[in-house]
Motif scaffolding. Structure first.
Motif, PDB file in Angstrom:
ATOM      1  N   UNK A 109      47.335  42.489  43.077  1.00  0.00           N
ATOM      2  CA  UNK A 109      46.118  41.695  43.266  1.00  0.00           C
ATOM      3  C   UNK A 109      45.753  41.529  44.729  1.00  0.00           C
ATOM      4  N   UNK A 110      46.635  42.005  45.618  1.00  0.00           N
ATOM      5  CA  UNK A 110      46.360  41.900  47.047  1.00  0.00           C
ATOM      6  C   UNK A 110      46.695  40.558  47.655  1.00  0.00           C
ATOM      7  N   UNK A 113      37.282  42.851  41.169  1.00  0.00           N
ATOM      8  CA  UNK A 113      38.084  43.651  40.226  1.00  0.00           C
ATOM      9  C   UNK A 113      38.669  42.741  39.145  1.00  0.00           C
ATOM     10  N   UNK A 114      37.863  41.788  38.685  1.00  0.00           N
ATOM     11  CA  UNK A 114      38.360  40.784  37.742  1.00  0.00           C
ATOM     12  C   UNK A 114      38.867  41.410  36.457  1.00  0.00           C
ATOM     13  N   UNK A 115      38.106  42.379  35.902  1.00  0.00           N
ATOM     14  CA  UNK A 115      38.515  42.952  34.618  1.00  0.00           C
ATOM     15  C   UNK A 115      39.852  43.684  34.727  1.00  0.00           C
ATOM     16  N   UNK A 116      40.044  44.428  35.840  1.00  0.00           N
ATOM     17  CA  UNK A 116      41.314  45.129  36.036  1.00  0.00           C
ATOM     18  C   UNK A 116      42.467  44.169  36.225  1.00  0.00           C
ATOM     19  N   UNK A 117      42.211  43.116  36.978  1.00  0.00           N
ATOM     20  CA  UNK A 117      43.277  42.149  37.262  1.00  0.00           C
ATOM     21  C   UNK A 117      43.603  41.306  36.035  1.00  0.00           C
ATOM     22  N   UNK A 118      42.603  41.030  35.201  1.00  0.00           N
ATOM     23  CA  UNK A 118      42.877  40.306  33.957  1.00  0.00           C
ATOM     24  C   UNK A 118      43.804  41.113  33.049  1.00  0.00           C
ATOM     25  N   UNK A 160      47.198  36.354  24.890  1.00  0.00           N
ATOM     26  CA  UNK A 160      46.292  37.102  24.017  1.00  0.00           C
ATOM     27  C   UNK A 160      44.841  36.927  24.458  1.00  0.00           C
ATOM     28  N   UNK A 161      44.502  35.709  24.884  1.00  0.00           N
ATOM     29  CA  UNK A 161      43.150  35.442  25.400  1.00  0.00           C
ATOM     30  C   UNK A 161      42.856  36.294  26.630  1.00  0.00           C
ATOM     31  N   UNK A 162      43.812  36.378  27.553  1.00  0.00           N
ATOM     32  CA  UNK A 162      43.636  37.188  28.764  1.00  0.00           C
ATOM     33  C   UNK A 162      43.421  38.656  28.411  1.00  0.00           C
ATOM     34  N   UNK A 163      44.173  39.144  27.435  1.00  0.00           N
ATOM     35  CA  UNK A 163      44.020  40.539  26.994  1.00  0.00           C
ATOM     36  C   UNK A 163      42.641  40.771  26.381  1.00  0.00           C
ATOM     37  N   UNK A 164      42.195  39.836  25.526  1.00  0.00           N
ATOM     38  CA  UNK A 164      40.876  39.968  24.901  1.00  0.00           C
ATOM     39  C   UNK A 164      39.759  39.964  25.950  1.00  0.00           C
ATOM     40  N   UNK A 165      39.850  39.031  26.896  1.00  0.00           N
ATOM     41  CA  UNK A 165      38.816  38.916  27.921  1.00  0.00           C
ATOM     42  C   UNK A 165      38.764  40.165  28.792  1.00  0.00           C
ATOM     43  N   UNK A 210      47.176  40.562  34.439  1.00  0.00           N
ATOM     44  CA  UNK A 210      47.627  39.212  34.094  1.00  0.00           C
ATOM     45  C   UNK A 210      48.095  39.173  32.639  1.00  0.00           C
ATOM     46  N   UNK A 211      47.311  39.828  31.757  1.00  0.00           N
ATOM     47  CA  UNK A 211      47.680  39.859  30.346  1.00  0.00           C
ATOM     48  C   UNK A 211      49.031  40.538  30.150  1.00  0.00           C
ATOM     49  N   UNK A 212      49.225  41.665  30.828  1.00  0.00           N
ATOM     50  CA  UNK A 212      50.512  42.371  30.740  1.00  0.00           C
ATOM     51  C   UNK A 212      51.643  41.491  31.251  1.00  0.00           C
TER      52      UNK A 212
END
Length: 408
Positions: free
Chosen positions: A287-288, A147-152, A72-77, A155-157
């Protein structure tokens, strides 16, 4: 890890680099550390004090941090960063929104690290209890690629899907065990408390009891005299199982292999391991992360030693120049459909998308199997409990029926 948990919230006032009055809050181990961190950020502090503890009328307190909390934290961030909010501000907003004090302190502790110059990946690596190697590696790859926001979001998914899968597996394994426990408890109660009442009644009959009734009465007498042996055996089995589960690799390997051979449950575990394999590799591919490096993390994410060994063999083949599909074809664990989907992904350069579809398919398969198991267990519960309870009741009433026929 203890340092992060013991951090304290401080309220402060001062001036920024432009000599404007400013105030705020910061989490630190002590007042001196807080002042140092604030000076590093360019602030001149005039006043600092511990933040008063809020009295919670509902008795909320620190709770254990679960993998679901991390997901949930990863999704929020990810949502905050996608909205264009600066990472430090995002951590402050997310952290202070938690009622769970442990989670709030964890997030605000990471915020302090970032304000001190650490990257997000470096801060997460300091907390391996909550952020595994896979999580940290993906965040590091996202930071390096910008691309941190996209990768987060990915990660959340991944974390959400993985936790959902774990809950389904737990449900599939818990249900049969619960049935056996309930059956044992009900039978024990009847033998210890109900059968003795009938046994006293039968003593006044002055006639031979039916064999079935005698067997149940003897079982009841033995249970009343030796209940402590039964309790001792149960406690010993649980203790020994827990001991070897925590300390013996060979026992865990045996357990993993045995579980895969169980009817229905074994099929659920097979499909869930394939789903985890596909979901993890899909996320790391997006993520490459290089394939050989990714496969090592994927092996650990499969959740079963049989699949771990299989994926590590695949990694060896890939490191020697073989294609992933060819390496998978050398084993017997991965179905032909999975191999073909991966082959198409390799040819089209869309490995992450194909693996995502494989993961979706097998996650749905697990859902269906768990639902079917639940539907199957309901009549089984009735049959097992009905047989045990009904058998005991029949045994107790047989002498009464026999006496009635004699009197008649």
């Amino acid at each position: 890890m203890a340092d992060q948990i013991e951090q304290i919230d401080f309220q402060w006032q001062g001036f920024d680099s432009g000599k404007k009055p400013i105030k705020g809050e910061i989490a630190a181990k002590n007042e001196m550390t807080a002042k140092i961190e604030l000076r590093k950020m360019g602030y001149r502090i005039t006043k600092i004090k511990k933040k008063p503890k809020q009295i919670n009328l509902f008795g909320s307190k620190s709770q254990a941090i679960t993998p679901s909390d991390i997901a949930f934290f990863a999704r929020q961030l990810a949502t905050m960063l996608n909205a264009g909010i600066a990472i430090v501000q995002a951590f402050d907003i997310v952290g202070r929104g938690y009622e769970n004090l442990s989670m709030r302190e964890l997030i605000l502790g990471i915020k302090v690290d970032i304000e001190g110059g650490d990257t997000l990946a470096e801060s997460l690596k300091k907390r391996p209890l909550y952020f595994d190697e896979l999580f940290c590696n993906l965040v590091e790859a996202g930071e390096k690629a910008g691309i941190l926001e996209g990768l987060l979001g990915k990660i959340a998914t991944y974390k959400e899907k993985t936790e959902s899968m774990k809950k389904k597996i737990k449900k599939a394994l818990t249900y049969p065990i619960a049935v056996l426990v309930v059956a044992f408890v009900v039978t024990t109660i009847l033998l210890v408390f109900v059968v003795p009442v009938f046994a006293e009644l039968f003593k006044g009959f002055g006639a031979d009891l039916p064999s079935f009734t005698l067997m149940v009465v003897h079982m009841s007498e033995w249970m009343q005299a030796n209940w402590w042996i039964v309790v001792g055996i149960i406690i010993a089995v649980i203790k020994v199982f827990g001991y070897f589960k925590k300390r013996s690799t060979a026992f865990n390997h045996f357990l993993d292999r045995t579980m895969l051979k169980l009817p229905i449950v074994g099929l659920i575990l097979h499909k869930s391991s394939i789903a985890r394999f596909a979901r993890t590799l899909s996320t790391m591919s997006a993520a490459g992360v290089p394939l050989v490096e990714a496969l090592e993390s994927v092996a650990g994410a499969c959740g079963n030693i049989v699949y771990y060994d299989a994926v590590m063999k695949i990694r060896e083949e890939v490191s020697m120049g073989n294609r992933l599909q060819s390496a998978m074809a050398m084993g017997t664990l991965f179905p032909f459909m999975v191999q073909q989907m991966i082959a198409i992904g390799e040819e089209a350069g869309s490995m992450d998308a194909m693996l995502g579809k494989v993961a979706d398919f097998y996650e749905e398969e697990v859902d269906n199997l768990v639902d079917n198991l639940s539907a199957l267990m309901e009549p089984m519960i009735m049959v097992i409990l009905g047989t045990l309870v009904g058998g005991l009741i029949v045994a107790m009433y047989l002498p009464i029926f026999k006496l009635g026929s004699v009197v008649g």
